[in-house]
Design a protein around this motif. Structure first.
Motif, short mmCIF file in Angstrom:
data_model
loop_
_atom_site.label_atom_id
_atom_site.label_comp_id
_atom_site.label_asym_id
_atom_site.label_seq_id
_atom_site.Cartn_x
_atom_site.Cartn_y
_atom_site.Cartn_z
N ASN A 18 0.75 -1.30 0.03
CA ASN A 18 0.03 0.00 0.20
C ASN A 18 0.74 1.47 0.17
O ASN A 18 0.47 2.23 -0.47
CB ASN A 18 -1.00 0.26 1.25
CG ASN A 18 -2.12 -0.70 0.97
OD1 ASN A 18 -2.85 -0.88 -0.06
ND2 ASN A 18 -2.48 -1.69 1.92
N SER A 48 -7.58 5.56 1.50
CA SER A 48 -7.27 5.01 2.65
C SER A 48 -8.32 4.34 3.40
O SER A 48 -8.14 3.23 3.70
CB SER A 48 -6.77 6.03 3.66
OG SER A 48 -5.52 6.67 3.17
N VAL A 52 -8.56 0.32 3.97
CA VAL A 52 -8.75 -0.27 5.16
C VAL A 52 -9.81 -1.67 4.84
O VAL A 52 -9.93 -2.59 5.60
CB VAL A 52 -9.19 0.54 6.12
CG1 VAL A 52 -9.97 -0.01 7.37
CG2 VAL A 52 -8.25 1.64 6.44
N VAL A 56 -9.25 -5.42 5.75
CA VAL A 56 -10.31 -6.14 6.76
C VAL A 56 -10.77 -7.28 6.32
O VAL A 56 -10.87 -8.48 6.76
CB VAL A 56 -11.16 -5.17 7.41
CG1 VAL A 56 -12.19 -5.92 8.13
CG2 VAL A 56 -10.50 -4.22 8.40
#
Length: 87
Positions: A18, A48, A52, A56
């Protein structure tokens, strides 16, 4: 199969991937040049947030579920295509 001992290696690899510049960097740079610093910062926060969600989902094993179930894979694929058509 992966166990908890490989989690930190996975997390580090995800972080490094990332941080490398790519399409996200080009997008944020373009938005910053055309819309100013505020537009660039908002774009970076949006990217961002998406990252995430992807991290996850992969940590929770969505990749394994998609690899094992052709029906769920096709369902998610068609829902995603419908959403892109909607956009």
């Amino acid at each position: 199969m992966f166990d908890i001992n490989n989690f930190w290696l996975f997390a580090l690899a995800t972080l490094l991937l990332n941080l490398t510049p790519g399409n996200d960097f080009i997008y944020v740079a373009t938005r910053s040049l055309s819309g100013g610093i505020r537009a660039g910062i908002i774009s970076a926060f949006g990217i961002s947030a998406g990252l995430v969600v992807h991290i996850v989902a992969s940590v929770l094993g969505l990749s394994v579920v998609l690899a094992k179930s052709a029906f769920i894979f096709n369902l998610i694929r068609y829902v995603g295509a419908a959403y892109l058509i909607y956009l």
